[in-house]
Design a protein around this motif. Structure first.
Motif, mmCIF file in Angstrom:
data_model
loop_
_atom_site.group_PDB
_atom_site.id
_atom_site.type_symbol
_atom_site.label_atom_id
_atom_site.label_comp_id
_atom_site.label_asym_id
_atom_site.label_seq_id
_atom_site.Cartn_x
_atom_site.Cartn_y
_atom_site.Cartn_z
ATOM 1 N N LEU A 1 -16.686 53.996 -33.956
ATOM 2 C CA LEU A 1 -16.549 54.062 -35.387
ATOM 3 C C LEU A 1 -15.317 54.935 -35.773
ATOM 4 N N VAL A 2 -14.195 54.372 -36.346
ATOM 5 C CA VAL A 2 -13.053 55.150 -36.453
ATOM 6 C C VAL A 2 -12.947 55.297 -37.954
ATOM 7 N N ARG A 3 -12.547 56.494 -38.285
ATOM 8 C CA ARG A 3 -12.323 56.766 -39.700
ATOM 9 C C ARG A 3 -11.011 56.376 -40.098
ATOM 10 N N THR A 4 -10.676 55.524 -41.211
ATOM 11 C CA THR A 4 -9.631 55.059 -41.742
ATOM 12 C C THR A 4 -8.622 56.021 -42.230
ATOM 13 N N PRO A 5 -7.335 55.931 -42.407
ATOM 14 C CA PRO A 5 -6.678 57.194 -43.359
ATOM 15 C C PRO A 5 -6.798 57.399 -44.420
ATOM 16 N N ILE B 1 -14.607 49.363 -36.793
ATOM 17 C CA ILE B 1 -15.256 49.412 -35.641
ATOM 18 C C ILE B 1 -14.814 48.716 -34.431
ATOM 19 N N ILE B 2 -14.818 49.325 -33.402
ATOM 20 C CA ILE B 2 -14.050 48.809 -32.417
ATOM 21 C C ILE B 2 -14.921 49.054 -30.956
ATOM 22 N N MET B 3 -14.750 47.939 -30.100
ATOM 23 C CA MET B 3 -15.472 48.101 -28.878
ATOM 24 C C MET B 3 -14.578 47.427 -27.861
ATOM 25 N N LYS B 4 -13.872 48.356 -27.158
ATOM 26 C CA LYS B 4 -13.109 47.731 -25.968
ATOM 27 C C LYS B 4 -12.243 46.680 -26.224
ATOM 28 N N GLY B 5 -11.547 46.453 -27.595
ATOM 29 C CA GLY B 5 -10.807 45.450 -28.082
ATOM 30 C C GLY B 5 -11.414 44.061 -27.866
ATOM 31 N N PHE C 1 -30.416 60.154 -31.246
ATOM 32 C CA PHE C 1 -29.627 61.138 -31.498
ATOM 33 C C PHE C 1 -28.959 62.074 -30.728
ATOM 34 N N SER C 2 -27.940 62.749 -30.875
ATOM 35 C CA SER C 2 -27.090 63.644 -29.884
ATOM 36 C C SER C 2 -26.796 64.735 -30.580
ATOM 37 N N SER C 3 -26.309 65.764 -29.568
ATOM 38 C CA SER C 3 -25.738 67.051 -30.167
ATOM 39 C C SER C 3 -24.459 66.956 -30.993
ATOM 40 N N ARG C 4 -23.783 65.679 -30.557
ATOM 41 C CA ARG C 4 -22.678 65.143 -31.259
ATOM 42 C C ARG C 4 -22.700 64.778 -32.697
ATOM 43 N N PHE C 5 -23.692 64.222 -33.257
ATOM 44 C CA PHE C 5 -24.336 63.617 -34.298
ATOM 45 C C PHE C 5 -24.872 64.717 -35.451
ATOM 46 N N THR D 1 -23.682 60.613 -38.573
ATOM 47 C CA THR D 1 -22.258 60.680 -38.663
ATOM 48 C C THR D 1 -21.926 61.957 -37.572
ATOM 49 N N PRO D 2 -20.670 61.828 -37.265
ATOM 50 C CA PRO D 2 -20.170 62.670 -36.301
ATOM 51 C C PRO D 2 -19.957 64.091 -36.641
ATOM 52 N N ARG D 3 -20.308 65.035 -35.681
ATOM 53 C CA ARG D 3 -20.312 66.553 -35.929
ATOM 54 C C ARG D 3 -19.126 66.957 -36.340
ATOM 55 N N ASN D 4 -17.921 66.370 -35.718
ATOM 56 C CA ASN D 4 -16.635 66.391 -35.896
ATOM 57 C C ASN D 4 -16.127 65.404 -36.934
ATOM 58 N N ALA D 5 -15.890 65.691 -38.271
ATOM 59 C CA ALA D 5 -15.762 64.804 -39.256
ATOM 60 C C ALA D 5 -14.368 64.009 -39.276
ATOM 61 N N SER D 6 -13.593 64.613 -38.328
ATOM 62 C CA SER D 6 -12.281 63.886 -38.244
ATOM 63 C C SER D 6 -12.186 62.990 -36.811
ATOM 64 N N ALA D 7 -13.396 63.302 -35.858
ATOM 65 C CA ALA D 7 -13.379 62.408 -34.961
ATOM 66 C C ALA D 7 -14.114 61.229 -34.890
ATOM 67 N N PRO D 8 -13.649 60.147 -33.916
ATOM 68 C CA PRO D 8 -14.512 58.974 -33.945
ATOM 69 C C PRO D 8 -15.758 59.102 -33.406
ATOM 70 N N PHE D 9 -16.914 58.325 -34.261
ATOM 71 C CA PHE D 9 -18.019 58.237 -33.834
ATOM 72 C C PHE D 9 -18.197 57.252 -32.476
ATOM 73 N N ILE D 10 -18.634 57.869 -31.337
ATOM 74 C CA ILE D 10 -18.739 57.176 -30.237
ATOM 75 C C ILE D 10 -20.161 56.889 -29.807
ATOM 76 N N ILE D 11 -20.741 55.859 -29.539
ATOM 77 C CA ILE D 11 -21.901 55.341 -28.901
ATOM 78 C C ILE D 11 -21.801 54.636 -27.851
ATOM 79 N N SER D 12 -22.220 55.204 -26.582
ATOM 80 C CA SER D 12 -22.054 54.533 -25.461
ATOM 81 C C SER D 12 -23.478 54.354 -24.884
#
Length: 340
Positions: A122-126, A84-88, A10-14, A41-52
Motif C-alpha cells: 500500500l503506497v502513499r500517493t504524493p 494498492i500494488i501486488m507485483k504488477g 500485527f507486527s513491529s512495523r505496524f 498503518t505503517p510505523r514509518n509514515a512515509s514508507a509503503p505498507f508491506i504485507i507478505s
C-alpha cells in the motif's frame, strides 16, 4: 460468517489504531465490526505498507479481499490516499477509505504468487498527508481437485434426505465426498479413481433424532452398502423397497418404534447374507403371523379342529347316557313279575 475465522495480524512495523464508533458493514461481505474497528498503518509514515505471506503451495494462485474504513477523525487539511500494488499483477490507484464505512477492494481473477510468496504493498500517493491504512485482509488460495465431483444423483438424494429429516449437521455442506478428508460426517464414499465420480456407500444416522417413517428417498442412494437408522424415533412399518436395494449388506433399524411384520422379501435377503438388525422394536415381528389379520385366521384354524373334537366327545357322551337309560325289548319280558 461463511466459515471464516478472523485473527489479529500485527507486527513491529505496524501502528495500530482503534475506534469505539459504529461502522457501517451491512453488505454481502459480512465483515465483523470487531475486525473493522481496528486498523494498521505503517510505523514509518512515509514508507509503503508491506504485507507478505507464503501460501501453500508457495506458487499458489490467490483471491484477495482488502477491507478499508477510515476510523480516525481527519482535520480539514488532512488526506489519506494510497495505491494498492501486488507485483504488477494487481493494481488499484487512489484509494481513499470512507469515514466509518467499509470499502472492499478485491481481485476478480486469481493472482499468481511467485516462489517467494505473496507481497502486497500500500503506497502513499504524493497528495496524501497520512500513511496508508488497512482494517482487514482475506486471501483465499485456490485448491485444485483432480477427482471428479460426487455422483450427481447421490448428491440430490443425500440433500433430499437432509431436507426430509431436517438434519442440521455442520459438516453437511458442499460436495458430500470431496475433498476426501472433509467428506460429510457419518457418510462413507467410494473412491475408485480420479476419472470416476465418488459414490455414497454408507449412511450412519444413528441417534440423529429421526422421526416419522422410513422415507422412500433412501432408495435413491443406488450404491449404498450400509444403512444405519438405529436409536431414533422412526414409526410405521419396515418398507419393502429396502429389499430392492441390491447393494445393501447391512441394515440397522434397532431401537425405533417400528410396527407390523417384516416384509418377506427382506427376510429372504437375510437368508442370502444381508445383516438385518431389528432388536428394540417391541411391536415389530419377524414372522408373517404377527399381522393382526393373520392372527385372526390362525385363531380360526386352531379353534376349528378343537371344536370338532369337543363336539365329537359330547355326542359320544350323550349316546352312552341315552343308551344306559333305554331298556332293550328282549330283556323287558324276562324281568317282569306276574301276580296271579
Amino acid at each position: 460468517m461463511y466459515d471464516r475465522i478472523w485473527t489479529p495480524f500485527f507486527s513491529s512495523r505496524f501502528t495500530q489504531i482503534t475506534t469505539n464508533l459504529n461502522i457501517n458493514t451491512s453488505d454481502t461481505f459480512e465483515v465483523p465490526k470487531a475486525a473493522l474497528s481496528s486498523a494498521a498503518t505503517p510505523r514509518n509514515a512515509s514508507a509503503p505498507f508491506i504485507i507478505s505471506w507464503k501460501p501453500i503451495p508457495s506458487d499458489a494462485e490467490v483471491y484477495l479481499y482488502l477491507h478499508f474504513a477510515e476510523i480516525q477523525t481527519l482535520q480539514a487539511n488532512e488526506t489519506r490516499e494510497f495505491d494498492i500494488i501486488m507485483k504488477g499483477v494487481f493494481n488499484q490507484s487512489g484509494i481513499t477509505p470512507p469515514k466509518l464505512e467499509r470499502l472492499t477492494v478485491f481481485s476478480a481473477v486469481p493472482l499468481q504468487c511467485d516462489l517467494d510468496g505473496c507481497r502486497l504493498e500500500l503506497v502513499r500517493t504524493p497528495k496524501s498527508t497520512l500513511p496508508p491504512l488497512i482494517n482487514a485482509l482475506e486471501a483465499y488460495t485456490i485448491i485444485e481437485f483432480p477427482q471428479l465431483e460426487t455422483n450427481s444423483s447421490d448428491v440430490v438424494a443425500i440433500k433430499n434426505i437432509k431436507a426430509t429429516y431436517r438434519l442440521s449437521k455442520i459438516s453437511w455442506q458442499g460436495d458430500p465426498c470431496l475433498p476426501q478428508e472433509l467428506s460429510w460426517e457419518n457418510l462413507g464414499c467410494s473412491y475408485a479413481n480420479i476419472s470416476t465420480p465418488p459414490r455414497i456407500i454408507s449412511l450412519n444416522l444413528s441417534a440423529s433424532g429421526l422421526t416419522g417413517s422410513i422415507s422412500p428417498i433412501l432408495q435413491n442412494l443406488a450404491h449404498i452398502q450400509e444403512l444405519d437408522l438405529s436409536n431414533n424415533s422412526l414409526t410405521g412399518s419396515v418398507p419393502k423397497f429396502l429389499a430392492n436395494i441390491k447393494s445393501l449388506s447391512l441394515i440397522n433399524l434397532s431401537g425405533n418404534n417400528l410396527t407390523g411384520s417384516v416384509p418377506q422379501n427382506l427376510l429372504d435377503r437375510e437368508k442370502e447374507g444381508l445383516v438385518l438388525k431389528l432388536e428394540g422394536n417391541p411391536e415389530l415381528c419377524k414372522i408373517s403371523s404377527c399381522n393382526p389379520k393373520d392372527k385372526k385366521e390362525l385363531l380360526v384354524l386352531v379353534i376349528a379342529p378343537i371344536a370338532s373334537v369337543l363336539i365329537a366327545i359330547v355326542v359320544v357322551g350323550l349316546f352312552l347316557v341315552f343308551r344306559k337309560k333305554k331298556v332293550p325289548l328282549g330283556e323287558s319280558s324276562s324281568r317282569h313279575i306276574i301276580i296271579k
